[in-house]
Each structure stands twice: as C-alpha cells, then as structure tokens.
Design an enzyme around this catalytic site. Structure first.
Site, short mmCIF file in Angstrom:
data_model
loop_
_atom_site.label_atom_id
_atom_site.label_comp_id
_atom_site.label_asym_id
_atom_site.label_seq_id
_atom_site.Cartn_x
_atom_site.Cartn_y
_atom_site.Cartn_z
N ARG A 50 1.03 -1.05 -0.11
CA ARG A 50 0.15 0.24 0.09
C ARG A 50 0.97 1.25 -0.09
NH1 ARG A 50 2.44 2.10 3.68
NH2 ARG A 50 0.78 3.60 3.68
N GLY A 51 0.31 2.50 -0.25
CA GLY A 51 0.95 3.77 -0.31
C GLY A 51 1.10 3.87 -1.69
N ASP A 243 -2.18 10.55 -2.41
CA ASP A 243 -2.46 9.58 -3.20
C ASP A 243 -2.82 10.19 -4.53
OD1 ASP A 243 -3.07 8.57 -0.29
OD2 ASP A 243 -2.72 6.87 -1.69
#
Ligand code: MRU
Length: 353
Positions: A50-51, A243
């Site tokens: 994730r990220g 994001d």
C-alpha cells in the site's frame, strides 16, 4: 527508516515478485511470493502492499509477472499481448484513488506499444527492466524530495504526520518521512508525532516501526489527539504524503488528512504535502473529480479478528479525503517546492528540467 536494500517494500528475484506483507507488520516480517499477476492484484486490493508510489511499482512488476506467466504457458497458445491486456485491466481495477497505479501502468503500456516488434522473451525481459527503472526512479525522487523539503524543517522541530508516507509506501526512503529522514541526517533535532491512523493503523504499525528502526524520536498519538497538541503549541509543522493531486493542487490523502489541514489553518501551523510528480494528475481540474475508495465495513467494526462494534450498525469507511489547495502551504516534489499550489505552478513542474 530502513535502507531500501535492507527491508525492501518489494523486489524481483528468480522470475518472481516478492512483496513485503505490510498487513503483518510490525511484528512479522514475511514476503509474499507472486508468480501470477492475480496474486499481485490481490496483494494490492488487500493492502499487503500500500502507499501510492508502492502500489504503482507493484503494478508495474505485476505486468512483468504476467509476461512470465504467458511465456510459461506458450504451449497452450496464450497470446502474450492479450494476456498482458487482461493483466493491465485487472491491475487498473485493484485500487481507485492512488494515481501512481494508473501512471505506472500507462508507462508500461506505452513501453509495450513502442516495442511491438519484440519477441515474447524480449518483452518479458524488457518489462522487468522497465519496472526496475520505475522503482529506481522513485527512490531517487524521494531522496530529492527529502533534500528539497528538509530546508523547510527548523533546526529543532516537532513534526506531525498521518498514515505512512515512508519507505514502506514507496520504492524506499519515503516522501513525508523522507523529509524527516533528510532533516535528521542533517543534524536537525526532529521529533515526530505519529497519528495512529484508524482504521488500518498505518501510523501505529508502519510509521512507528520506521521511526523506531531509524532511531528518530517519535511519539504515537490517537488521531483525536492531534488538535489538542496543536492547541498546546506542540506542533511546528505537518507533513503528509498524497495519493492523488489534482491539477489545481487539491490533494487526496488518507482519511483524516483534511481535518488536520483545517486545524492547522486555525492554529497557523504550516501544512505541507510531499509527493513525486507521478502523484500529480494534471488531467483533473479539481479534487471533486478524484474517486475516493470506500473500503469494507469490517475494517471499522473489527480490529483484526476482534469484533468491536455491535452487529447491525451502519458503517461509512472512505479510505481517503481531499484537502483543498488553499489549505496547503506548499507541495514538495523532486523538482522543487511549490508554494500556494495552483494549476499554473503545478503545470510548470512538468516542463522543468
Ligand atoms: O490506504 P493506503 O495505506 O494505501 O494509504 C496511503 C496513504 O494515504 C499515504 O499517505 C499516501 O499513499 C502517500 S505514500 C508516500
């Protein structure tokens, strides 16, 4: 924070992709072995990786995995091109908000269309090299973000951060935490307040882990505590990752980021966003156009397998929110710092050498 070669977020070895399973951190260090692109899709959907930048890099390697699969199945007359198209479609659908996923797959697909004369073996090898390049460039960009951003960190500073925008969320070094790391390396006395970041606790599990590992003084707080610390005058600056940044500078980041930015404005605390250019989506006019992922209700009602809330309660679980550009003092990128971000200033970054 770890050095990239010490505990890599992901790496390629012997025709397979290895992904550090971040769901098990900080207590277990285990790598998933992906030998099918569907395993990479699952790793992204389930947030083993994730990220924003890390998701993009994983997707790029996912395409390399798909090419290997197609090579191995050649006897069954699977056409590599159509298999890669299918893989790209599935990877694109794995998570909707982080634009790095779309950016990386667009780059891989462009590479495929430029190299349409290559043999299946050459395509498979070429995709690995292209994914490795994306990984390497991300790491280099993060180091530049660190240098550009550390100038904004006072000699003694208390920094608040949210979620995990560290080495684990990227190809290494980190964006928001890369700045903290660079400032600490320059001898600045940095102390980090780490928001635990409900519901999946990326702050408590991952950012705290990186801070301990790097021996940077840090204090874990509940998300609800941030405003109280600001009121007490104990936060000098806030640095978060992103994001997706719309063309006008509106920024989607982990849910709770918007509340921090509003409170920072009230308390006159500088609020910074750190992100590579691959997180900027110039095609989007504003944050209104950013798709916000909504995740499973169990993430809110449960803590791991422990059921916290009563059966039958309604749950709303958006994974991200959007902070308007007007609340952001500057966006820190590998190409420099953009104060009071707007369309014109962000656009210029893409033409800057
Ligand atoms: O849901 P996640 O853990 O993928 O969300 C991650 C974040 O919101 C990060 O702050 C962002 O991706 C920046 S990572 C350098």
């Amino acid at each position: 924070m770890k050095e990239p070669d010490e505990l890599p977020t992901l790496y390629w070895k012997n025709n397979r992709l290895y992904i550090l399973d971040q769901r098990l951190l900080p207590h277990h260090i285990e790598y998933l072995t992906c030998s099918s692109y569907r395993e990479v899709v699952d790793a992204i959907c389930d947030m083993a990786v994730r990220g924003a930048p890390a998701i993009g890099i994983a997707a790029a390697f996912g395409m390399a995995v798909a090419a290997r699969e197609a090579l191995a199945k050649r006897d069954e007359s699977i056409l590599m091109r159509s298999y890669l198209e299918e893989a790209s479609e599935k990877l694109l659908q794995s998570r909707p908000t982080a634009v790095n996923l779309f950016w990386a797959l667009k780059r891989i697909n462009r590479w495929l269309s430029i190299n349409d004369e290559l043999s299946p073996q050459q395509i498979a090898d070429g995709l690995v090299s292209e994914a490795e390049k994306i990984l390497k460039e991300d790491l280099e960009n993060n180091r530049k973000i660190g240098i550009n951003g550390s100038v904004l960190v006072p000699g003694r500073a208390s920094v608040l951060t949210h979620c995990n925008a560290g080495a684990l969320a990227t190809g290494g070094y980190g964006t928001a935490l890369g700045i903290v790391r660079a400032a600490a390396a320059e001898g600045k006395e940095v102390h980090v307040f780490v928001d635990e970041t409900r519901p999946l606790l990326q702050g408590a599990r991952l950012t705290a882990f990186e801070m301990i590992h790097e021996q940077i003084p840090a204090t874990l707080i509940t998300d609800n505590c941030a405003g109280y610390l600001m009121k007490q005058g104990r936060i000098d600056l806030i640095i978060v990752g992103a994001d997706r940044i719309a063309g006008n500078g509106d920024t989607a980041n982990k849910i709770g980021t918007y509340s921090l930015a509003v409170m920072a404005a009230y308390h006159n605390i500088p609020f910074y966003v750190a992100a590579p250019l691959s997180t900027i989506d110039p095609a989007l006019l504003s944050g209104h156009d950013i798709i916000i992922e909504e995740r499973k209700w169990e993430e809110v009602t449960h803590l791991k397998n422990h059921h916290l809330a009563p059966e039958g309660i309604n749950v709303y679980n958006p994974a991200f929110d959007v902070t308007p550009a007007g609340l952001i003092k500057a966006i820190i990128t590998e190409k420099g710092v953009v104060y009071s971000p707007n369309r014109e200033k962000l656009y210029k970054l893409f033409t800057k050498v």
